[in-house]
Design an enzyme around this catalytic site. Structure first.
Site, PDB file in Angstrom:
ATOM      1  N   ARG A  36       0.972  -1.537  -0.021  1.00 16.08           N
ATOM      2  CA  ARG A  36      -0.216   0.430  -0.076  1.00 16.08           C
ATOM      3  C   ARG A  36       1.029   1.180   0.384  1.00 16.08           C
ATOM      4  O   ARG A  36       0.482   2.128  -0.676  1.00 16.08           O
ATOM      5  CB  ARG A  36      -1.025  -0.599   1.283  1.00 16.08           C
ATOM      6  CG  ARG A  36      -1.997  -1.345   1.529  1.00 16.08           C
ATOM      7  CD  ARG A  36      -2.569  -0.801   2.316  1.00 16.08           C
ATOM      8  NE  ARG A  36      -3.792  -1.899   2.258  1.00 16.08           N
ATOM      9  CZ  ARG A  36      -5.310  -1.822   3.497  1.00 16.08           C
ATOM     10  NH1 ARG A  36      -5.097  -1.125   3.932  1.00 16.08           N
ATOM     11  NH2 ARG A  36      -6.412  -2.890   2.720  1.00 16.08           N
ATOM     12  N   LYS A 197     -19.276 -18.678   3.582  1.00 16.27           N
ATOM     13  CA  LYS A 197     -20.655 -18.458   3.832  1.00 16.27           C
ATOM     14  C   LYS A 197     -21.768 -17.540   2.386  1.00 16.27           C
ATOM     15  O   LYS A 197     -20.970 -16.267   2.265  1.00 16.27           O
ATOM     16  CB  LYS A 197     -21.143 -16.992   5.236  1.00 16.27           C
ATOM     17  CG  LYS A 197     -20.924 -18.067   6.444  1.00 16.27           C
ATOM     18  CD  LYS A 197     -21.311 -17.259   7.304  1.00 16.27           C
ATOM     19  CE  LYS A 197     -21.278 -18.033   8.957  1.00 16.27           C
ATOM     20  NZ  LYS A 197     -21.358 -16.737  10.347  1.00 16.27           N
ATOM     21  N   GLY A 351      -7.595  -9.262   0.277  1.00 10.38           N
ATOM     22  CA  GLY A 351      -7.033  -9.534   1.516  1.00 10.38           C
ATOM     23  C   GLY A 351      -6.805 -11.293   1.802  1.00 10.38           C
ATOM     24  O   GLY A 351      -5.234 -11.329   1.355  1.00 10.38           O
ATOM     25  N   GLY A 374     -12.590  -4.153   1.440  1.00  8.58           N
ATOM     26  CA  GLY A 374     -14.344  -3.899   1.675  1.00  8.58           C
ATOM     27  C   GLY A 374     -15.000  -3.280   0.258  1.00  8.58           C
ATOM     28  O   GLY A 374     -15.732  -3.011  -0.269  1.00  8.58           O
TER      29      GLY A 374
END
Length: 399
Positions: A36, A197, A351, A374
């Site tokens: 980053r 999930k 990630g 996100g």
């Protein structure tokens, strides 16, 4: 999507407030991954070359609006100076007299880093007065933190009301890559989605059904689809409460002519020391799926040779536990090969996904890798990101 262009900004002798994402992983004072930091270098070099000075702002961790010494950005100074080969000034606060003292005399090409934005609760509250106090320090605002642009925070959203605002080079590159993958892709377009999930990726799956031609699934998500198709998955992880939802997704995929591709064999533990690979039609009741098997690798690989664009989110197996990394590694290497020969435009994000691709030594051959977890997911879900929308709506002549 019409974003302002940084090349249109008059930057000479201007102070640029540069919103970055310096929330890098650290352990015992050492940075574990500086990607980053390095990804900001093109924007920093460009701003300095154009004669601007830079006021660098970022958050680090989740201090809950309080000063937490262990989350001070000051600890990043040695790494920033090493990566960017420049001395960097530091302000003990991000607003007020301390920030003003450090930034007011910045010369062309100089960089100042301000303390953690989230030491102030007003940052996460998108507080206008806090945003105004930040804006007071500079002449132009540049957002180069796509990874934080899904947050309606003061340094991402409200600040654009007070300064001419532009995306940085990294931000523009990310948006262009994502737009190329989803807004105007070369077809056929495929997506690989994996995870434990369905419930956490339901919006993603539903949005992708409106975009893709092929949807390849793995992990607990695929297990739930398999269970809904009455295919034996043994004692593997799945979501019983999502079986009906899975059937609805299957129906919708049929209506939209989207092909859903599921694993046909799997690898799992036999005992503490050995593992077995089985065809899913013959899974024993105690069997646990931890990775896709070689037949599924062949199936997925065959599908990949037939598509022109790929979006990938989620490792295909428990890659942290060899040998259950073999499926992810094989598919990653296939994608890398196709991308290297320009037969496939590939973009991956998240990630765990990036860690799995690094483990497969395939990262450098993907067309684009998104470090934004996100924000990457919310973009794939079709949501408007507050930080992006703020730049679109901002007035380049504001201030």
């Amino acid at each position: 999507m019409s974003l302002p262009n940084l090349s249109q900004a008059a930057l000479k002798n201007k102070k640029i407030i540069l919103r970055a994402d310096l929330n890098v992983p650290m352990k015992d004072g050492e940075i574990l991954d500086d990607s980053r930091i390095m990804s900001l270098l093109p924007t920093i070099d460009y701003l300095c070359m154009e004669g601007a000075s830079i006021i660098l702002i970022s958050h680090f961790g989740r201090p809950q609006g309080k000063t937490v010494p262990e989350m001070s950005l000051k600890q990043l100074l040695p790494a920033l100076e090493k990566c960017w080969k420049k001395p960097i000034f530091f302000a003990e606060d991000c607003i007020g007299s301390q920030a003003e003292k450090v930034t007011q005399n910045l010369k062309s090409g100089e960089i100042a880093l301000l303390e953690n934005l989230r030491f102030h609760p007003e940052e996460e509250e998108n507080d206008l007065h806090f945003a105004q106090a930040l804006a007071k320090l500079g002449d132009i605002y540049v957002n180069d933190g796509f990874a934080v642009s899904h947050r309606a925070h003061a340094s991402v959203h409200a600040i654009t009301q007070y300064l001419p605002s532009f995306p940085g080079l990294l931000m523009s590159k990310e948006i262009n890559a994502l737009s190329q993958a989803l807004q105007a892709p070369q077809r056929p377009l495929a997506a690989i989605v994996a995870g434990s999930k369905i419930s956490t990726k339901l919006d993603l799956l539903k949005n992708l059904l409106n975009k893709v031609d092929v949807l390849m699934l793995s992990g607990g998500i695929a297990n739930t689809f398999l269970k809904a198709r009455n295919i034996e998955i043994g004692a593997s992880l799945y979501e019983p409460s999502m079986l009906e939802t899975t059937q609805e997704i299957e129906k919708l995929a049929g209506e939209k002519q989207v092909e859903i591709v599921l694993p046909i064999d799997a690898t799992g533990p036999l005992n503490a020391e050995d593992f077995i690979t089985i065809n899913l039609a013959h899974a024993p009741k105690e069997f646990k799926i931890l990775d896709i098997g070689p037949e599924t690798v062949s199936l997925f690989s065959s599908k990949l040779t037939q598509v022109r664009t790929l979006v990938w989110n989620g490792p295909l197996g428990v890659f942290e536990m060899p040998p259950f990394d073999q499926g992810t590694t094989a598919i990653a290497q296939k994608v890398a090969e196709l991308s290297r020969h320009q037969k496939l435009f590939s973009i991956a994000g998240g990630g765990e996904t990036l860690a799995a691709l690094a483990n497969a030594k395939s990262s450098h051959d993907f067309s684009y890798l998104s470090t934004a977890g996100g924000a990457f997911l919310e973009w794939l879900e079709g949501k408007d990101l507050p930080g992006i929308m703020a730049l679109i709506k901002s007035d380049p002549q504001a201030g």
